[in-house]
Each structure stands twice: as C-alpha cells, then as structure tokens.
Design an enzyme around this catalytic site. Sequence first.
Site, PDB file in Angstrom:
ATOM      1  N   ALA A   1       0.832  -1.206   0.000  1.00 28.51           N
ATOM      2  CA  ALA A   1       0.000   0.000   0.000  1.00 28.51           C
ATOM      3  C   ALA A   1       0.869   1.260   0.000  1.00 28.51           C
ATOM      4  O   ALA A   1       1.971   1.250  -0.529  1.00 28.51           O
ATOM      5  CB  ALA A   1      -0.975  -0.027   1.164  1.00 28.51           C
ATOM      6  N   SER A   2       0.415   2.300   0.660  1.00 27.17           N
ATOM      7  CA  SER A   2       1.077   3.611   0.537  1.00 27.17           C
ATOM      8  C   SER A   2       2.491   3.650   1.097  1.00 27.17           C
ATOM      9  O   SER A   2       3.237   4.578   0.814  1.00 27.17           O
ATOM     10  CB  SER A   2       0.230   4.678   1.213  1.00 27.17           C
ATOM     11  OG  SER A   2      -1.031   4.736   0.588  1.00 27.17           O
TER      12      SER A   2
END
Lengths: 623, 367
Positions: free
Chosen positions: A321-322
């Site tokens: 993810a981020s």
Amino acid sequence: MSRYLKTADSDWYKQRIIGIILLVLICFAALFMRLFFLQVIKGEEFRGLSDNNSIRLQRIEPFRGMIFDRNKLMLVDNRPSFDVSITVKDAQPVAQTLAKLSTYLRVTDEELLEKTAGQKGIKAYKPVLLRQDIGRDSVAAIEVHKYDLPGIDVNVKSLRNYLFGRSAAHILGYLGEISANEIDSGIYPGVRSGDLVGKSGIEKSYDDHLRGQGGGRQVEVNATGQIMRVLKTVPSRPGRNVVLTIDQAVQRKAEELLEGVIGAAVAIDPNTGQVLAMASNPSFDQNRIVSGMTHEQWQVFISDPLKPLTNRAVQGEYPPASTYKILTAVAGLDEGLIDENTEFCCPGQYRFKGRDYRCWKKGGHGCVSLLQAIAQSCDVYFYQVGRAVGVDRLAWYAKAFGLGTPSGVQLANESSGLIPTADWKLKRTGEPWQEGETLSLAIGQGFNLVTPLQMAGMVAAVATGGVRYKPQLLKRIETAQGETTFVSEPVISGKVPISPRTLELIRQGLWEVVHSDKGTAKGARFFDLQISGKTGTAQVISRKDDEEETEDESEIADHLKAHAWFVAYAPSEAPRIAAAVVVENGEHGSSAATPIAREIIKSYLLKEQLLPLIVANSKPQNP
Amino acid sequence: MFDRHFVQYFDWGLFTVAVLLGCFGLITLYSVVTADAAAAQKTLVIKQLIWFSVGLGCMIISILFNYKQLDRYANSFYVLCIVMLIAVLFFGKYVSGSKRWLMFGPISVQPSEIVKIAVIIALASYYSKNAYTRGFTLRQLLIPVALVTLPFALIVAQPDLGTALLVVLIAGSMTVFVKIEKRSFRYLLLSGMVTVPLVWFFLKDYQKRRILTFLSPEGDPLGAGYHIIQSKIAIGSGVLTGKGYLKGTQNALNFLPEQHTDFIFSVFAEEWGFVGSAVLILLFLLLVIWGLNVAYSSRDPFGTILAVGISSMIFWQVFVNIGMVMGLMPVVGIPLPFVSYGGSSIATTMIAVGLLINVSMRRFTLE
C-alpha cells in the site's frame, strides 16, 4: 622372453590349491577354537551375564542449550520431568509392588496394573512406562522406599520450558520427535528415532548448537534392576546457549499491542540489522506442544483458520500500500523525473486511458508538492510519478531495497514476497503489462507483495542512508560455561544507490508524515520524540473505479476490511530503531498500526524512563 | 542344451550345501523378526524368501551356459558393474549416512555386491592368459591393480568400507594364488607399508574409530565396544546346546545391533549353542573346500582361477563376519553369505555357487 618361462599348467595349480586348502583349514580351526572358548569354556559365565541381563547401556541425555534475549534475560530453559517405569521380571510380586507404588503416586493400583497386563514371557524384561512427569513429593517417597519397590525405576528426563509462555513463540520455535526424513538427511548426527529436535524457529535454525552431545554409561545391575556398578561412562556435553538480538521488553510490548488483532510487528536496529522484536498474532503456546498433544488436538491446532503457527512477520505477504510511495518517490527523484518543486494537482482522481484512478481522499488534495504528497499520501501525485518511472525501473529500486527476495534472517520458510516486472507478467499470465497497472503499483496496490520484515528493512535503509543490513536474530553463541564461541557481526546485504539530496527529501517527507499539520500519522507523535514514518492502507478487494462507493465503511464485512500499515524509524535525526507494523483488516494505517509502532519505539528508546513499568509487566508466567 | 548330462554331472553336493545354508538363514531371520515388536520387520522373512527364490533362478541361469563364454564377456560385465557403482553415487538412496542402494521401483539393489563377481571374472580372465610359474611381475600386475582400484574407490566413496575391503581381500587371494614374482612381492610389501598410513589419513572418523575399537574395544564403550561385548555374551550364553529356538534373550531384548544382517550369527549361536554353530561353520567349511576341489579338478586355468576366486569370496565373508561377531576381527559391515538378510547379498552368493557348479560339471565335457 616367455620362451624361457615355464607356463603354469594344471599340476602347478593343483599344488598351489593344496596350499590354499591348508590355509583355509587353519583359519577355520581358529574360528572353531574361538567358538569353543566362548561357548564351552566361558559359556557358563556368559550364560550368567545374559540371564541377569546385567550389563546395560544407559544414555545420558545432553542438557539442551538455553536461549536468552539481548540483555541475557532467560527465555527458554529446561525443567526435569520424573518418569516412573517398571520392569515386570524384576518386580515380583508385581501386584504387591504396584499396590505400594500406587500410594506414593496417589493413583489406584488398577490403573497401574492395566499397563503391565501384556508384559509376559520375554516382554517381562522390557521396562514399561507407568507415569510421566510425577511430582517431586512422589519422587522422594519412591526413592526413600526403593528397597520395597523392586523393578521400579524413576528416570529423569529434561523437558523444554518456555518461560514466557506464548511470547516470541514464532522466533523461538518448538521441539518435536525427529522424523524419518530428518534422520535420513544425515544432518542430525547421533540423533536417534524418538529424540527431540527443533522443528521451527531458533530451536530449528540452531539445533546443532543447542542440542549438545549425548553420552552414556555401561552399568551392571542386580536382579532387582538396581545399578550395582558403573563399568564405563562417557559424559555428555551440554548444548550451547544462544543469545538472541531480541529485546524481550520490546517484544512483550509488541505482543501486548497486537493482542486482539491479527497482524505482525517487527523492530530492527537499522545500524546493525539486529532484530529487536518480531511479533506475530495470533501466537501459540509452546509449552502445550512440549507437554504433548494428542493427534486430534494437533489437527485442530494446525487447521485453525487464523494459522497461529504462521509467523506473519516473515511469512505473511501483504500488498505494501502507501508505504511503497517511499520507493516510488526515491525512484522518481533519483531518475531525475521529479524534484522537490514538482507539483501535481489532485482533484480526487486521475484519468488515464479512459479510466479513473481515484485518490483515497474523495475531494482531492488540491495542488501538492512532493513533501506534501508524501505527508498526505496523495495517490494522484504518485500515479504520475510511477507512470513516469515505469514498472521495470520501479522493480529495480524495489530489489535494491531488498524486496522480492527473502531477507536471510535465521528462520526457516521465509517468504520472498513479489515484485512484478513486465516480463514476469508476460510469463505468468501470457498477457503484456498494462500501463495502468503501473499506476496501481506506484501506490503499492498492484501485484506487489511484501513481508513486514522486508518493509522494516526498507525503512531502515532510508534511516541509514541507503545501507541495508541483513536482519539477524542471533547475537552470539556461548558454551554452557559462558565462554563465547561465536559472535555475529553486522552483514551488509546491499546498498541502495540513493543520492544525498534524495535522501534528505525523503527523510523530510517521512518526518512530515508524523509532524506536519496535514500528516497522515499525527497519532505517532509523543512529546519530543522524533518519529519519521509512512502509513499505508492496503485494499483487500480492488476498488472498482467505475463503481459508486455506496456502502458505508462500517458495513463492510471484517475480512474485507483493508490492512493497516505503518513503517517508521526514530529518532529522526540519528535513527536507532526501525519498525514495520501491519494489522490485518485494521482499516486505516493511521488509526490501527500507527499507535502500535509508536508504542514499540517508545518502549525501546525511552526504556530508561519506562523501565519500572516494563519490568512489572514482563514477569515470567510459569517459572 | 538341456540333456541327460545336465542331471548326471550336476553338482548336487554344492547345491545341497547352499540350500541348507539358505534355510539356516531363513530360520534365524524368523527368530529375529518374531522377537522384534516393530511391525515393519515382519515382512523381512517373506522378502528374504522371495530373494532366495530369485537367487535360485539366478543360480540356474549361471549354470546353463558354458562358463568359458564368461571369458569373452568378462570386460563388458565389468564395465556394466562399474557404471552401476557410479550411478549409486549420483542416484543412490541415502540411508543413515551412506549411499549403497539403487532403486528400481520397489526393488533396491546393492551394486557393490555383484561387483565382486565381476572383479573375480575379470581377474580370472586376465590371470589365466598370462600365468607363468615364475609369477606375475609388477608391470604385469598393473592391469589387475587398476581393475581392483576402480571399484574399490567407488565403494569407499559410498562409503562402505567393509565391502571395499572384501574386494581387496578377494583380489589379493587370487593374485597370491597365481603367484607374484619374488622381487615384485617385496616391492609390494614395502609400498603397502607406505600406503597404510596414507589410507588412514583419508578414512572417515567413524571408520578410524572402528579400527581403534578393534584394537581396544574399551575405547568405545557406548558403540562398537558394547556391541561386541553383547555379541560375545549372546554367543557364549548359548553354551553347548543353546537356549532353544526363539528363546534367545539377547536377541529378543535388542541387545544385538544389526541382528538381521551383520550380527545374525550371534542370534543363531545363542539359540543353537556350540553344536548348532559348529554345524553351521562346518557347512561353510565344506562349501569352501568343495569350491577349491572344483578348482582342483577343473582342467583349464580360467575355470581353476574362477573357482578359487569364488571360494575365496565365500571364505573371506564367513571368516571376517564370524570372526567379527566373536571379537576376533574389526567391526566391519560384511554380511554372512546365505544367512544375513539382504537381497543383493543372497542373489550374488547364489550366482557365485551357480558358477562353481558350472565349472564343476563342465570338467566332464572337456575333450
């Protein structure tokens, strides 16, 4: 020349055969004489020895090495287990002996009689186990009344004792009976069927050091099975003690914080690669495995859908993810595609090839610079950076950061994660890479998979300015007497080619994630403690872009909720700890994972201030 | 091929001794498995019986053709065996630290057993063509030394010291039989004295320990030393008439290591006593002498040397194995022919006896 030589003829051979026959007769005469000596001259003596069956071989089990944390706090040792057995032939009259024994053991004598039922004829010579792990009171009573209890033996066996119960269970591992395959493999010299060897974790990785070497003795026993004389003794050599890099205080803290959720937390020292804590929840109690599970119990245990035996810190593969934006930003900067002044405007989605790629923030971030994009985790910004870099360059940087390959930590069955390239996809699916997929990749949401340990390693590399150390669990190995036999040195497993300017920017960005007003990890702040990090929220189901997000988030089933990530290091200026936390189905990284990482970092960096509290919390459970 | 002569000249004596010894083996093996509680052991008797039948088949085959044809195929047979030995090193099954078996489906074959026959035939073929009463010179011995060194090295690499040593003993006996020239013999003796310390250097620790254990069994009270003591107790406690069939306590209580293979004689001696053991050893002596008599009456050098080689193989296996379990010899893993459990061992021994019968009956058909 051969003209002068006499060819060997039949008569010549015959002569030599007669010689040979004589030699054979002499040799056989020797065999007969030996046989006569053993069976006729010494026969009665040997018959006596075999009747009493009096010379026996007893094994002396080695004392398995202990395991300590980095501060020499004991994590694993051994405790004695007293087992009672009977040799029926020596125990006459059996009923009377068992009746006496039953009072000392506080059990009914029927129970004991049952176990000796089949021991007739030749089997009467073989000892049968009556009860395992009897109390010390019973042992004392039996020893005192030894002469009333012919044929009864108390044997001490060493059992593994995990002092902190289920704590660090995945790192320490557990023991089990050696399997046929392991015996045949030849890597367990001197281990016999029925012996215990490490089956997972450190118990497995350092089994050869921990095991020690068994000894034994030849003893002569009398008619009641008591040892009259020790003929020969070969002492055993205790196993070596293993000192881990784990800080048990931090480990316990991490486990406490993970209680009630599914996930993993890893903390490493970025300057050496030493693992300070590695927690995975749900965990399991090794002492339960030690004291023996039935087949059914074991089956239930290993078919638990939550997989308590899996060490999520090294075996769990999650979309990053981020947190992956760190890598995308490094790639964009170092490739010269962006600089600190590059601005992209985020209206809440990014339109590419007829599709809308959305930002997690519905209204959009407006026009943001790199630092703002990192601090606020703007998806639209990184879609464009990632698109510019391209899938294969992204993969190159990911590999440089140690993703996509096992880190090499001393635990078996580590996962490698996955870093996709265009080639990989073509080979795997037969379809060419789509540029749109690079966009998802750039925000850590594509095919890429990482383990928490790999992510801790990545953020540690940022902390050290690009040097990657191999994560290590072993600090040193000592003999039972405390002499150090091996000290593990930091091993550099790679260098990330990252320019000083890029590094400065990334570090500034990660600091702002926590400390700027709009940062996504404001929850990681703690007074003047300087933490830098990056949050992540990994979608479990792909967000359909053309589909309206109708349902309220609270209505999403638990197992479809996003995984929460937080990777961090601290103190920001001179990092001493790097951590990665993932909480499965924990929703936003900022709320679920960030406080856990913060508390882990606090427990390590502020140990002196917090020590009294930690000590109070980490008392051994079952000493 | 099958005519009246086949039955008339067939060496029934050799055949009977072989079958008798095989029966002794089966009976003893049954005692071993009955005493052992492990269920996996129960099938050993059946397996051995099957191998014994296979062995009989191999024996018949090795009687059917004229042994002189072996002279022609000696080299190809030898090469085939070497290829199998090399295959073992690569594809062999790994069992407790050594690779000795090749797997063909459910059947495991031990090429180091059959290679003994190949070496005997190859040496007989070479020696029969070059023998003079003066004996063989060093230069003439180069080929035989190469023929032996190759399988020796391959078997040591498995590692299987016992069988490797056996190959050398057999080859050595055959060479001494055809005579080594005096001066060459002295050189060999000298070089032997140099090689032994070198070999010692290359031996594995457990092999060194075994030799040291032989020299002083007290040195390994938990391993070989203990095994030899227990083996001696087992044999000795048989006294004159034995404890009776299926009544051996040393056997039943697992005091003996490798009861079904290397130490099977101890089981037999415990249960049948001096009388039974003496009969068993006498049968072996009869077999060896009979084999040498075949060599004596054969009318061509190849047949003579072949028979001597086979007789020496049986002799050394019996002498080393029984000597070992009685504490006269080092603890080396050599099976007792016919008696020890092991398919390849049984088949090889039966082939060997078949070849003896072959040589024996064809002396009559010589012109």
